[in-house]
Design a protein around this motif. Sequence first.
Motif, PDB file in Angstrom:
ATOM      1  N   GLY A   1      66.524   3.301 -23.586  1.00 19.96           N
ATOM      2  CA  GLY A   1      67.349   4.068 -22.663  1.00 19.96           C
ATOM      3  C   GLY A   1      66.931   5.512 -22.436  1.00 19.96           C
ATOM      4  O   GLY A   1      67.637   6.249 -21.753  1.00 19.96           O
ATOM      5  N   ALA A   2      65.790   5.926 -22.989  1.00 19.91           N
ATOM      6  CA  ALA A   2      65.354   7.306 -22.713  1.00 19.91           C
ATOM      7  C   ALA A   2      65.125   7.479 -21.215  1.00 19.91           C
ATOM      8  O   ALA A   2      65.485   8.507 -20.629  1.00 19.91           O
ATOM      9  N   MET A   3      64.541   6.460 -20.601  1.00 25.18           N
ATOM     10  CA  MET A   3      64.257   6.583 -19.175  1.00 25.18           C
ATOM     11  C   MET A   3      65.505   6.310 -18.314  1.00 25.18           C
ATOM     12  O   MET A   3      65.570   6.738 -17.174  1.00 25.18           O
ATOM     13  N   ILE A   4      66.477   5.607 -18.883  1.00 24.88           N
ATOM     14  CA  ILE A   4      67.772   5.511 -18.182  1.00 24.88           C
ATOM     15  C   ILE A   4      68.354   6.923 -18.124  1.00 24.88           C
ATOM     16  O   ILE A   4      68.814   7.399 -17.083  1.00 24.88           O
ATOM     17  N   THR A   5      68.324   7.580 -19.279  1.00 27.44           N
ATOM     18  CA  THR A   5      68.904   8.922 -19.375  1.00 27.44           C
ATOM     19  C   THR A   5      68.178   9.906 -18.454  1.00 27.44           C
ATOM     20  O   THR A   5      68.818  10.642 -17.696  1.00 27.44           O
ATOM     21  N   TYR A   6      66.845   9.914 -18.512  1.00 24.13           N
ATOM     22  CA  TYR A   6      66.106  10.847 -17.648  1.00 24.13           C
ATOM     23  C   TYR A   6      66.312  10.478 -16.175  1.00 24.13           C
ATOM     24  O   TYR A   6      66.385  11.352 -15.312  1.00 24.13           O
ATOM     25  N   GLY A   7      66.418   9.183 -15.889  1.00 27.43           N
ATOM     26  CA  GLY A   7      66.664   8.745 -14.513  1.00 27.43           C
ATOM     27  C   GLY A   7      68.032   9.192 -14.019  1.00 27.43           C
ATOM     28  O   GLY A   7      68.248   9.392 -12.819  1.00 27.43           O
ATOM     29  N   SER A   8      68.972   9.379 -14.954  1.00 25.76           N
ATOM     30  CA  SER A   8      70.331   9.734 -14.552  1.00 25.76           C
ATOM     31  C   SER A   8      70.411  11.164 -14.009  1.00 25.76           C
ATOM     32  O   SER A   8      71.408  11.547 -13.420  1.00 25.76           O
ATOM     33  N   TYR A   9      69.374  11.946 -14.223  1.00 27.09           N
ATOM     34  CA  TYR A   9      69.357  13.318 -13.687  1.00 27.09           C
ATOM     35  C   TYR A   9      68.508  13.417 -12.418  1.00 27.09           C
ATOM     36  O   TYR A   9      68.155  14.508 -11.983  1.00 27.09           O
ATOM     37  N   LEU A  10      68.147  12.247 -11.857  1.00 28.62           N
ATOM     38  CA  LEU A  10      67.336  12.224 -10.626  1.00 28.62           C
ATOM     39  C   LEU A  10      68.230  12.237  -9.399  1.00 28.62           C
ATOM     40  O   LEU A  10      69.290  11.605  -9.396  1.00 28.62           O
ATOM     41  N   SER A  11      67.762  12.885  -8.368  1.00 25.05           N
ATOM     42  CA  SER A  11      68.538  12.872  -7.125  1.00 25.05           C
ATOM     43  C   SER A  11      68.222  11.600  -6.332  1.00 25.05           C
ATOM     44  O   SER A  11      67.180  10.974  -6.518  1.00 25.05           O
ATOM     45  N   LYS A  12      69.151  11.225  -5.485  1.00 23.47           N
ATOM     46  CA  LYS A  12      68.983  10.007  -4.695  1.00 23.47           C
ATOM     47  C   LYS A  12      67.818  10.108  -3.718  1.00 23.47           C
ATOM     48  O   LYS A  12      67.361   9.116  -3.177  1.00 23.47           O
ATOM     49  N   ARG A  13      67.394  11.343  -3.466  1.00 26.01           N
ATOM     50  CA  ARG A  13      66.290  11.516  -2.509  1.00 26.01           C
ATOM     51  C   ARG A  13      64.942  11.294  -3.174  1.00 26.01           C
ATOM     52  O   ARG A  13      63.914  11.203  -2.519  1.00 26.01           O
ATOM     53  N   GLU A  14      64.933  11.205  -4.477  1.00 25.28           N
ATOM     54  CA  GLU A  14      63.663  11.110  -5.206  1.00 25.28           C
ATOM     55  C   GLU A  14      63.058   9.710  -5.076  1.00 25.28           C
ATOM     56  O   GLU A  14      63.778   8.717  -5.019  1.00 25.28           O
ATOM     57  N   ASP A  15      61.741   9.666  -5.028  1.00 22.93           N
ATOM     58  CA  ASP A  15      61.036   8.389  -4.951  1.00 22.93           C
ATOM     59  C   ASP A  15      60.689   7.935  -6.377  1.00 22.93           C
ATOM     60  O   ASP A  15      59.762   8.460  -6.997  1.00 22.93           O
ATOM     61  N   ILE A  16      61.451   6.960  -6.874  1.00 24.40           N
ATOM     62  CA  ILE A  16      61.264   6.521  -8.265  1.00 24.40           C
ATOM     63  C   ILE A  16      59.873   5.929  -8.475  1.00 24.40           C
ATOM     64  O   ILE A  16      59.228   6.170  -9.498  1.00 24.40           O
ATOM     65  N   ALA A  17      59.399   5.193  -7.470  1.00 21.73           N
ATOM     66  CA  ALA A  17      58.092   4.541  -7.639  1.00 21.73           C
ATOM     67  C   ALA A  17      56.965   5.573  -7.736  1.00 21.73           C
ATOM     68  O   ALA A  17      56.072   5.455  -8.583  1.00 21.73           O
ATOM     69  N   ILE A  18      57.027   6.586  -6.884  1.00 22.03           N
ATOM     70  CA  ILE A  18      55.956   7.595  -6.927  1.00 22.03           C
ATOM     71  C   ILE A  18      56.056   8.421  -8.213  1.00 22.03           C
ATOM     72  O   ILE A  18      55.085   8.570  -8.948  1.00 22.03           O
ATOM     73  N   SER A  19      57.245   8.921  -8.505  1.00 19.05           N
ATOM     74  CA  SER A  19      57.382   9.758  -9.705  1.00 19.05           C
ATOM     75  C   SER A  19      57.061   8.957 -10.961  1.00 19.05           C
ATOM     76  O   SER A  19      56.352   9.433 -11.845  1.00 19.05           O
ATOM     77  N   GLY A  20      57.615   7.733 -11.032  1.00 19.75           N
ATOM     78  CA  GLY A  20      57.334   6.879 -12.191  1.00 19.75           C
ATOM     79  C   GLY A  20      55.845   6.571 -12.292  1.00 19.75           C
ATOM     80  O   GLY A  20      55.279   6.534 -13.389  1.00 19.75           O
ATOM     81  N   GLY A  21      55.219   6.370 -11.138  1.00 21.86           N
ATOM     82  CA  GLY A  21      53.772   6.106 -11.126  1.00 21.86           C
ATOM     83  C   GLY A  21      53.000   7.270 -11.730  1.00 21.86           C
ATOM     84  O   GLY A  21      52.079   7.078 -12.541  1.00 21.86           O
ATOM     85  N   TYR A  22      53.391   8.484 -11.369  1.00 25.23           N
ATOM     86  CA  TYR A  22      52.725   9.656 -11.952  1.00 25.23           C
ATOM     87  C   TYR A  22      52.924   9.725 -13.462  1.00 25.23           C
ATOM     88  O   TYR A  22      52.018  10.102 -14.205  1.00 25.23           O
ATOM     89  N   VAL A  23      54.116   9.365 -13.908  1.00 25.23           N
ATOM     90  CA  VAL A  23      54.386   9.390 -15.354  1.00 25.23           C
ATOM     91  C   VAL A  23      53.403   8.453 -16.065  1.00 25.23           C
ATOM     92  O   VAL A  23      52.797   8.795 -17.083  1.00 25.23           O
ATOM     93  N   VAL A  24      53.218   7.265 -15.483  1.00 22.27           N
ATOM     94  CA  VAL A  24      52.294   6.292 -16.080  1.00 22.27           C
ATOM     95  C   VAL A  24      50.864   6.843 -16.062  1.00 22.27           C
ATOM     96  O   VAL A  24      50.129   6.750 -17.050  1.00 22.27           O
ATOM     97  N   ILE A  25      50.485   7.446 -14.944  1.00 24.17           N
ATOM     98  CA  ILE A  25      49.111   7.970 -14.839  1.00 24.17           C
ATOM     99  C   ILE A  25      48.882   9.084 -15.867  1.00 24.17           C
ATOM    100  O   ILE A  25      47.892   9.070 -16.608  1.00 24.17           O
ATOM    101  N   PHE A  26      49.811  10.028 -15.950  1.00 26.11           N
ATOM    102  CA  PHE A  26      49.631  11.128 -16.906  1.00 26.11           C
ATOM    103  C   PHE A  26      49.597  10.609 -18.344  1.00 26.11           C
ATOM    104  O   PHE A  26      48.776  11.021 -19.156  1.00 26.11           O
ATOM    105  N   ASN A  27      50.512   9.697 -18.618  1.00 27.97           N
ATOM    106  CA  ASN A  27      50.583   9.182 -19.988  1.00 27.97           C
ATOM    107  C   ASN A  27      49.289   8.465 -20.369  1.00 27.97           C
ATOM    108  O   ASN A  27      48.771   8.627 -21.468  1.00 27.97           O
ATOM    109  N   THR A  28      48.769   7.669 -19.430  1.00 25.47           N
ATOM    110  CA  THR A  28      47.538   6.930 -19.700  1.00 25.47           C
ATOM    111  C   THR A  28      46.367   7.896 -19.842  1.00 25.47           C
ATOM    112  O   THR A  28      45.509   7.735 -20.724  1.00 25.47           O
ATOM    113  N   ALA A  29      46.345   8.907 -18.977  1.00 24.51           N
ATOM    114  CA  ALA A  29      45.250   9.881 -19.052  1.00 24.51           C
ATOM    115  C   ALA A  29      45.230  10.553 -20.423  1.00 24.51           C
ATOM    116  O   ALA A  29      44.166  10.724 -21.027  1.00 24.51           O
TER     117      ALA A  29
END
Length: 457
Positions: free
Chosen positions: A227-255
């Motif tokens: 639920g860490a990402m549930i919690t962090y997701g709960s502070y996201l605005s409805k205008r945010e693109d979850i797929a793009i932002s989440g994609g960046y998280v994966v890219i940075f983490n992998t890098a």
Amino acid sequence: METTSLQRGQWGSRIGFILAAAGSAIGLGNIWRFPYLAGEGGGGAFVLIYLVCVVAIGMPYLFAELSLGRKSQRNPVGAIMAITGPKSMWIAVGAFCVLAGFIILSYYSVIAGWAVGYAVKDVIAPTMGFEEFAASPGIVIGLLAVFLLLTLVVVVGGIEQGIERWSKILLPILFVLMVLVIVRSVTLEGAAEGIAFFLIPDFSQVSLDLIIVALGQAFFTLSLGMGAMITYGSYLSKREDIAISGGYVVIFNTAIAFMAGFMIFPAIFAMGVDPATGPALVFVILPEVFAQMPLGGLVSFTFFVLLSIAALTSSISLLEVVVSYFVDETSWSRKKSVLIIGGLTFLMAIPSALSQGAVDIFSDMSFLFGEGGILGQNDFLSILDYLVGSAGLAIGAFFLSVFIAWIWGASEAAEELKQGSTILTRGMITTWVFMMKWIIPLVVAVIVIGNVLGVDV
Ligand code: PFF
């Protein structure tokens, strides 16, 4: 009184969220756990499988946790309650998340404390080996307190002024320090062999066990299953693109995981050390390697500072899961929640801190788990890591994925995921819904079974 989303706080910017969530993902998992697993799992083959697991399984599931959080604007318990109403059995899954956050934070802070201590080891304990260091009660408890205090200071600041602000400062520093260590490591004579080990897959090493371990690591490294990402997701605005932002998280983490490989393996091979030394790799083997190399003192300091930073941006997310629960569901203020939970975490962490030789009953729990322990480990810290950090996260991810796909409904979840998104095509959504309903619960069930049977590389 209902807490409005304004009182709860929100990320101030897209990059702020990405860095905070990437900060949660990037941690001991990337720099301590991933390299030793890769070292034991034959290098390149493990790395390749891990990559596939992260992209094909971890990422779609990450989108699901973020969507549930944003939909409900609540902590894991509140998020589930928002879907099921207040009387459902599923709320137990949310409660498990909060408890897991608390327990993982306790032993994670002990290991992070060692990292802090190793950064200044030449000053506080220059002649001690790791065994003696980890078995010194005063040292490990002091360091635990320092690290936990840093975590509290960040979280008490709240979402935008605390977590987001510090992630924006700390992650760039982490990156620069890593580049410095990489430059030193890859310019050592004999470094190429380490790079080859890390990058060139040897498929004779591949086994079902290895795949299960890589899957488990994909969940741990992306902070999934509790639920860490549930919690962090709960502070996201409805205008945010979850797929793009989440994609960046994966890219940075992998890098960062790859960069960790480039820091560690060239140095290990250049100094002629065996990479398959398990959890001891970072705290026992690396200091020996640093000691032998030119500029080693400086490199060692830099490495352990960056390891502490990586751990800090993760520990704040572990604490935030618990704090958000109390802020949302009780009348406690953020400050009160942070102080009380911080104090309790400190108490909970003491047995882990004393489990590496300082106190016998915590160091050898064979009276509870038998001579063989769990996967050969019998100390309090390793047992918690197995029960909660490995098996627990897998079990959490299983129930959360079933909850999201079947109770909330994968199509409903997809509606939330689509909201604000510009890159998701209809085909991608259909694939995601199918993955969420069938593939992810199945794959996670395999990780659970693997963990219960005790897979090990
Ligand atoms: N992702 C962190 C790491 O790789 O070190 C560990 C972690 C943090 C796991 C937060 C779970 C979590 F909720």
